[in-house]
Design a protein around this motif. Structure first.
Motif, short mmCIF file in Angstrom:
data_model
loop_
_atom_site.label_atom_id
_atom_site.label_comp_id
_atom_site.label_asym_id
_atom_site.label_seq_id
_atom_site.Cartn_x
_atom_site.Cartn_y
_atom_site.Cartn_z
N UNK A 23 -22.11 -8.02 9.72
CA UNK A 23 -22.94 -8.81 10.64
C UNK A 23 -23.32 -7.97 11.85
N UNK A 24 -22.37 -7.16 12.34
CA UNK A 24 -22.68 -6.25 13.45
C UNK A 24 -23.81 -5.30 13.07
N UNK A 25 -23.72 -4.71 11.88
CA UNK A 25 -24.75 -3.76 11.45
C UNK A 25 -26.10 -4.46 11.30
N UNK A 26 -26.09 -5.65 10.67
CA UNK A 26 -27.33 -6.39 10.47
C UNK A 26 -28.00 -6.71 11.80
N UNK A 27 -27.22 -7.22 12.75
CA UNK A 27 -27.82 -7.64 14.02
C UNK A 27 -28.13 -6.46 14.93
N UNK A 28 -27.48 -5.32 14.71
CA UNK A 28 -27.87 -4.12 15.45
C UNK A 28 -29.28 -3.71 15.06
N UNK A 29 -29.59 -3.81 13.78
CA UNK A 29 -30.95 -3.50 13.33
C UNK A 29 -31.97 -4.45 13.94
N UNK A 30 -31.61 -5.75 13.99
CA UNK A 30 -32.51 -6.71 14.61
C UNK A 30 -32.67 -6.41 16.10
N UNK A 146 -22.00 -10.21 14.83
CA UNK A 146 -23.43 -10.30 15.09
C UNK A 146 -23.77 -10.14 16.56
N UNK A 147 -23.03 -10.81 17.42
CA UNK A 147 -23.32 -10.73 18.85
C UNK A 147 -23.01 -9.35 19.41
N UNK A 148 -22.02 -8.67 18.82
CA UNK A 148 -21.74 -7.29 19.25
C UNK A 148 -22.91 -6.39 18.90
N UNK A 149 -23.49 -6.61 17.72
CA UNK A 149 -24.67 -5.84 17.34
C UNK A 149 -25.83 -6.07 18.30
N UNK A 150 -26.02 -7.33 18.71
CA UNK A 150 -27.08 -7.63 19.67
C UNK A 150 -26.78 -7.02 21.03
N UNK A 265 -24.25 -8.75 30.36
CA UNK A 265 -24.48 -10.16 30.00
C UNK A 265 -24.14 -10.40 28.53
N UNK A 266 -24.61 -9.52 27.66
CA UNK A 266 -24.41 -9.71 26.22
C UNK A 266 -22.98 -9.38 25.80
N UNK A 267 -22.37 -8.39 26.46
CA UNK A 267 -21.00 -8.01 26.12
C UNK A 267 -20.03 -9.15 26.42
N UNK A 268 -20.22 -9.81 27.56
CA UNK A 268 -19.35 -10.94 27.87
C UNK A 268 -19.70 -12.14 26.98
N UNK A 269 -20.93 -12.17 26.48
CA UNK A 269 -21.29 -13.17 25.47
C UNK A 269 -20.48 -12.98 24.20
N UNK A 270 -20.21 -11.73 23.84
CA UNK A 270 -19.38 -11.44 22.68
C UNK A 270 -17.97 -11.98 22.90
N UNK A 271 -17.44 -11.79 24.12
CA UNK A 271 -16.10 -12.30 24.45
C UNK A 271 -16.07 -13.82 24.29
N UNK A 272 -17.10 -14.49 24.82
CA UNK A 272 -17.18 -15.94 24.70
C UNK A 272 -17.28 -16.38 23.26
N UNK A 273 -18.07 -15.65 22.48
CA UNK A 273 -18.23 -15.99 21.07
C UNK A 273 -16.90 -15.95 20.33
N UNK A 274 -16.10 -14.92 20.62
CA UNK A 274 -14.82 -14.79 19.92
C UNK A 274 -13.89 -15.96 20.22
N UNK A 275 -13.81 -16.36 21.49
CA UNK A 275 -12.87 -17.41 21.84
C UNK A 275 -13.37 -18.81 21.49
#
Length: 399
Positions: A23-30, A146-150, A265-275
């Motif tokens: 998912x990380x790889x897929x969303x990195x491409x996006x 996915x969010x990490x890729x973004x 902004x997005x990195x802390x979004x990844x933290x939120x997504x995980x929890x």
């Protein structure tokens, strides 16, 4: 085939992590697309409306196809759709690297959108199959990927794409090749699971945390949920695609520094997504959705008016809180209609993509007509719509 509940005491963590990495790889491409916006504006002279249209084509194509893919694979699972979807993304990214004109970029993002549409419903199903009784955790691991890729997008822009141009974007193709290999392995596992279910005549089904609901109540809840996704996606798209231009215009920062703010902004979004997933397992889906979408509203309203150092603090708070609900809305939708795992994943993620697509075009047009500051204020007011979350039905863990 008989239908009964399959409980796994031991979730299959290697598969959960592997599909999260894919998912990380897929969303990195996006994410390469919005990461290239400053480059495309600078080198090709594209307007904000044209940039928005690129994002619109990418996300809308993925949005429209995802529920259809989910519906078809609910009826007839197709494990090897996963690597085939990433092959489509590989083709799209390759074409993007070679693009020198606006129309060529639009064609390349069609392939990227197709790859994303195929990947997300089936990827979510693999996450479900490997989850055992850790539904929220499994979905969080999947979405964190996915969010990490973004979140990598602004770093790609600042340190790879801006310095190296299209050659920098080509570096992502190495990741894509790894993703195709890994997804081929996951697809083989997925196929074995389906064959085992067929032989045992036992079908894996989802146990919902929601009380019994009528079709009318389910329909109303889905409408409310999709409305939440609309408002959240509109706001997040604005932040990830256009907030860097606001930072440049209002605070005079460089493109590279502005992209670092977006990355935070997005990195802390990844933290939120995980929890989000584990918290919803413990405290209830609705409670965590309310935490995620209601608490950030005052911070969103204040963001356009604060000094730069305060803006950084608010970006951390907003990013972490608002993305907590990303995982939970997918799980909530699947529990509303537990017999349609792929369809609900495709619908919720597809709507998120679609609203992001529409948001990109609308926001780009408003910036061209009304200016960047007016647009940032207007989009912050849009978060008031998130109060509709109170209308969601309570789940069993909600107090």
């Amino acid at each position: 085939m008989s239908t009964t509940t399959v409980k796994q005491s031991n979730p299959i963590y290697p598969i959960m992590v592997a599909i999260g990495v894919c998912h990380l790889i897929n969303d990195t491409m996006q994410a390469v697309i919005p990461a290239m916006f400053p480059l495309l504006e600078r080198d090709l002279g594209l307007t904000f409306t044209q940039l928005g249209m690129i994002s619109f084509v990418l996300n809308m194509f993925a949005s429209l196809l995802q529920p259809a893919v989910g519906f078809m694979t609910d009826k007839r699972p197709f494990p090897y759709a996963l690597p085939l979807g990433m092959v489509s993304s590989f083709i799209g990214l390759s074409l993007l690297v070679l693009s020198t004109q606006y129309w060529m970029i639009l064609v390349s993002v069609l392939f990227l959108g197709l790859g994303s549409a195929v990947f997300h419903p089936e990827g979510s199903r693999v996450s479900f199959m490997a989850a055992g009784n850790k539904r929220g955790l499994a979905q969080s691991i999947y979405q964190v990927g996915g969010n990490s890729g973004q979140a990598l997008a602004p770093l790609l822009s600042a340190f790879v794409i801006l310095p190296f141009g299209m050659k920098g974007a080509a570096m992502v193709l190495v990741l894509t090749s790894m993703g195709i290999f890994l997804l081929t392995k996951i697809a083989a596992w997925y196929k074995r699971q389906l064959e085992a279910e067929k032989l045992s005549k036992v079908k894996r089904v989802l146990v919902s945390s929601l009380p019994p609901l009528t079709k009318k109540q389910v329909g109303f809840a889905l409408v409310v949920l999709l409305f939440i996704i609309f408002a959240r996606s509109f706001y997040v798209t604005n932040m990830t695609s256009f907030y860097v231009f606001y930072l440049i215009d209002q605070y005079g920062v460089s493109v590279e520094r502005g992209q670092l703010f977006v990355f935070i902004f997005m990195a802390f979004g990844v933290v939120g997504t995980f929890f989000g997933g584990p918290l919803s397992d413990k405290y209830g889906r609705k409670n965590i959705i309310l935490l995620s979408v209601i608490v950030p509203i005052p911070f969103c309203l204040a963001l356009p008016f604060v000094p730069l150092y305060v803006a950084l603090t608010l970006l951390i708070i907003i990013g972490m809180l608002i993305m907590i609900s990303f995982t939970v809305t997918v799980v909530y939708a699947q529990e509303l209609v537990p017999s349609k795992i792929g369809t609900m994943a495709g619908l919720t993620v597809g709507v998120a993509f679609g609203m992001g697509a529409i948001g990109s075009v609308v926001i780009g047009m408003v910036i061209d007509m009304m200016g960047i500051r007016f647009t940032m204020i207007a989009v912050s007011l849009l978060t008031l719509l998130l109060f509709v979350a109170f209308l969601l039905p309570k789940d069993n863990a909600t107090t």
